[in-house]
Enzyme design. Sequence first.
Site, PDB file in Angstrom:
ATOM      1  N   SER A 150       0.881  -1.180   0.000  1.00  0.00           N
ATOM      2  CA  SER A 150       0.000   0.000   0.000  1.00  0.00           C
ATOM      3  C   SER A 150       0.910   1.219   0.000  1.00  0.00           C
ATOM      4  CB  SER A 150      -0.863   0.013   1.268  1.00  0.00           C
ATOM      5  OG  SER A 150      -1.462   1.291   1.447  1.00  0.00           O
ATOM      6  N   TYR A 163      -1.955  -1.276  10.379  1.00  0.00           N
ATOM      7  CA  TYR A 163      -2.001  -1.426   8.918  1.00  0.00           C
ATOM      8  C   TYR A 163      -0.745  -0.815   8.291  1.00  0.00           C
ATOM      9  CZ  TYR A 163      -3.835  -1.263   4.121  1.00  0.00           C
ATOM     10  OH  TYR A 163      -4.018  -1.439   2.766  1.00  0.00           O
TER      11      TYR A 163
END
Length: 258
Positions: A150, A163
């Site tokens: 990401s 995350y």
Amino acid sequence: MNTGLDAKVVVITGGASGQGLAATELFAAEGAKVIVADWNEAGAQAQAKALQDKGADAIAVGVDVADESAVKGMIDAAVSRFGRLDVLFNNAGVGFSSTNRFKMANVVETPVADWDAIIAINLKGPALGCKFALPVMAEQGAGVIINNASINGLVALSGADAYTASKGGVVALTRVMAADWGPKGIRVNCICPGGVDTPMINQALVDDAARAAAGAGNPLRRIAQPSEIASVAVFLASDAASYVNGVIIPVDGGATAI
Ligand SMILES: NC(=O)c1ccc[n+]([C@@H]2O[C@H](COP(=O)([O-])OP(=O)(O)OC[C@H]3O[C@@H](n4cnc5c(N)ncnc54)[C@H](O)[C@@H]3O)[C@@H](O)[C@H]2O)c1
């Protein structure tokens, strides 16, 4: 472009939804044999059937990518069904969610159980996939690993600490594996998507205004469609990327360029 993916054997984790599902479609369209792997086993079965109905060679495997024996079973299933393993797309992930399980939270507010689960799925998951895929690929003298991290592995996503940390780990893992396994003919690369129109973020994008706001932070002024990430995975797996190894590719409309 001749991708060279015809009859290649490709395992895609998180293949029942979003970017993984789009990748199963694009790899199958290139003639690849596709293993749709997901802990949503019914979804994986449905997608494998959809691919078969279009004439592709595809199977489904139910797997929790954080479970060592299940991941071994996933790689074993690919090899026993198709005789080899050419590409592993470590795509499954959780935690970029404002309402679902594994909600985004900062380090103070993240329940330890969520911290453990997000790291186990997002970081240990790709490592486990590689633990069992790399020896098969090394024996063949060729293979490709693609990790889906990401842009939050590159820049902070405030308030999503587990995350962000997990995706930073995937970026670092990509580099060390590229260094170690390149001499065996295996390329390891990483995609860093910005916002992508998938179920992972869609529960937060409740209307057009929310969707526009989500895309406003990048020069293209929109979030990506899942196929726009999957097409980069196809490129990285293809012969066109035969000298691409150890790279971290933002696919983010330019968000991290500004
Ligand atoms: N959507 C975004 O904006 C965005 C942005 C950057 C990165 N990503 C990353 O892209 C990847 C794909 O996400 P997506 O957007 O397609 O989301 P998605 O929720 O549509 O798909 C994720 C898939 O992974 C599966 N999965 C989750 N945990 C699993 C586990 N433990 N074992 C097996 N399967 C599991 C889910 O069942 C689902 O099918 C993830 O790693 C995510 O972190 C997403």
